[in-house]
Design a protein around this motif. Structure first.
Motif, short mmCIF file in Angstrom:
data_model
loop_
_atom_site.label_atom_id
_atom_site.label_comp_id
_atom_site.label_asym_id
_atom_site.label_seq_id
_atom_site.Cartn_x
_atom_site.Cartn_y
_atom_site.Cartn_z
N LEU A 73 95.64 44.02 28.44
CA LEU A 73 94.91 45.09 29.14
C LEU A 73 93.76 45.64 28.30
O LEU A 73 92.65 45.87 28.82
N ILE A 74 94.00 45.85 27.03
CA ILE A 74 92.94 46.37 26.16
C ILE A 74 91.83 45.36 25.99
O ILE A 74 90.65 45.71 25.98
N THR A 75 92.18 44.08 25.89
CA THR A 75 91.15 43.04 25.78
C THR A 75 90.29 43.01 27.04
O THR A 75 89.06 42.90 26.95
N LEU A 76 90.92 43.13 28.21
CA LEU A 76 90.15 43.17 29.46
C LEU A 76 89.24 44.39 29.52
O LEU A 76 88.08 44.29 29.94
N MET A 77 89.75 45.54 29.10
CA MET A 77 88.92 46.75 29.10
C MET A 77 87.73 46.60 28.15
O MET A 77 86.61 47.02 28.46
N ASN A 78 87.96 45.98 27.00
CA ASN A 78 86.87 45.77 26.05
C ASN A 78 85.83 44.81 26.61
O ASN A 78 84.63 44.96 26.36
N PHE A 79 86.28 43.80 27.37
CA PHE A 79 85.33 42.91 28.04
C PHE A 79 84.47 43.69 29.02
O PHE A 79 83.25 43.48 29.09
N PHE A 80 85.08 44.59 29.77
CA PHE A 80 84.32 45.38 30.73
C PHE A 80 83.34 46.33 30.05
O PHE A 80 82.25 46.59 30.56
N ILE A 81 83.71 46.86 28.90
CA ILE A 81 82.79 47.72 28.14
C ILE A 81 81.58 46.90 27.70
O ILE A 81 80.44 47.33 27.84
N GLY A 82 81.83 45.72 27.15
CA GLY A 82 80.72 44.84 26.74
C GLY A 82 79.87 44.41 27.92
O GLY A 82 78.64 44.36 27.83
N LEU A 83 80.51 44.12 29.05
CA LEU A 83 79.77 43.74 30.26
C LEU A 83 78.92 44.90 30.76
O LEU A 83 77.80 44.70 31.23
N GLY A 84 79.43 46.12 30.62
CA GLY A 84 78.64 47.29 31.00
C GLY A 84 77.38 47.42 30.18
O GLY A 84 76.31 47.77 30.70
N TYR A 85 77.46 47.13 28.90
CA TYR A 85 76.27 47.17 28.07
C TYR A 85 75.30 46.05 28.43
O TYR A 85 74.08 46.25 28.39
N ILE A 86 75.82 44.89 28.78
CA ILE A 86 74.94 43.79 29.19
C ILE A 86 74.21 44.16 30.47
O ILE A 86 72.99 43.94 30.60
N LEU A 87 74.90 44.75 31.42
CA LEU A 87 74.28 45.13 32.68
C LEU A 87 73.33 46.32 32.52
O LEU A 87 72.50 46.57 33.38
N ASP A 88 73.47 47.06 31.43
CA ASP A 88 72.60 48.20 31.16
C ASP A 88 71.42 47.82 30.26
O ASP A 88 70.85 48.65 29.57
N ASP A 89 71.07 46.53 30.29
CA ASP A 89 69.92 45.98 29.54
C ASP A 89 70.06 46.12 28.03
O ASP A 89 69.07 46.27 27.32
N GLN A 90 71.26 46.08 27.53
CA GLN A 90 71.49 46.00 26.09
C GLN A 90 72.27 44.72 25.83
O GLN A 90 73.42 44.74 25.40
N PHE A 91 71.61 43.60 26.10
CA PHE A 91 72.28 42.30 26.08
C PHE A 91 72.87 41.97 24.71
O PHE A 91 74.02 41.53 24.61
N LYS A 92 72.09 42.18 23.66
CA LYS A 92 72.56 41.82 22.32
C LYS A 92 73.81 42.60 21.93
O LYS A 92 74.79 42.03 21.44
N PHE A 93 73.78 43.91 22.15
CA PHE A 93 74.93 44.72 21.77
C PHE A 93 76.14 44.40 22.64
O PHE A 93 77.27 44.36 22.15
N GLY A 94 75.91 44.16 23.91
CA GLY A 94 77.01 43.79 24.80
C GLY A 94 77.67 42.48 24.38
O GLY A 94 78.89 42.34 24.40
N MET A 95 76.85 41.51 23.98
CA MET A 95 77.40 40.23 23.52
C MET A 95 78.15 40.39 22.20
O MET A 95 79.17 39.73 21.99
N ILE A 96 77.65 41.25 21.34
CA ILE A 96 78.36 41.50 20.08
C ILE A 96 79.74 42.08 20.37
O ILE A 96 80.75 41.64 19.79
N LEU A 97 79.81 43.05 21.28
CA LEU A 97 81.10 43.63 21.62
C LEU A 97 82.03 42.60 22.27
O LEU A 97 83.21 42.53 21.94
N ILE A 98 81.51 41.82 23.20
CA ILE A 98 82.34 40.82 23.87
C ILE A 98 82.84 39.78 22.87
O ILE A 98 84.01 39.40 22.89
N LEU A 99 81.96 39.31 21.99
CA LEU A 99 82.39 38.31 21.01
C LEU A 99 83.38 38.89 20.00
O LEU A 99 84.37 38.24 19.66
N TYR A 100 83.12 40.08 19.53
CA TYR A 100 84.01 40.69 18.53
C TYR A 100 85.37 41.01 19.16
O TYR A 100 86.40 40.53 18.71
#
Length: 118
Positions: A73-100
């Motif tokens: 559940l926490i991994t899924l929530m973290n994916f959604f947080i990273g996806l939110g940053y990607i959709l908010d035009d912060q692609f690099k930071f969102g990908m860093i969060l998703i990868l980490y």
């Protein structure tokens, strides 16, 4: 068996420390690090620590399932947080969060599933 418990603790702890990346981003971006965002980061850190602490102190079968469910559940929530940053035009930071968070979360979930099967 103890090796997997310590490995799970380490992976979930490293996963929880990823909140430092999130808070550091708030300092560097035009969004400022307010007391509310810092407090929510601390709360999220404590929630991320739950699956790290369970394998260290509790050893029964039910706690193994709880660790796995919380981890997924926490991994899924973290994916959604990273996806939110990607959709908010912060692609690099969102990908860093998703990868980490994704790498450590998925790896810890797989080890947790193996721990259940023991």
């Amino acid at each position: 068996m103890k090796n997997k418990r310590l490995r799970l603790f380490a992976l979930y702890l490293i996963n929880a420390l990823g909140i430092i990346i999130y808070l550091f981003n708030l300092v560097l971006t035009p969004l400022e690090l307010t007391f509310g965002s810092f407090t929510s980061g601390i709360y999220w850190f404590v929630i991320l620590l739950i699956p790290a602490v369970i394998p260290v102190f509790l050893k029964n079968k039910i706690c193994r399932y709880i660790t796995f469910i919380f981890g997924v559940l926490i991994t899924l929530m973290n994916f959604f947080i990273g996806l939110g940053y990607i959709l908010d035009d912060q692609f690099k930071f969102g990908m860093i969060l998703i990868l980490y968070w994704g790498t450590f979360g998925i790896l810890a979930s797989i080890i947790s599933l193996k721990w259940i099967k023991q």
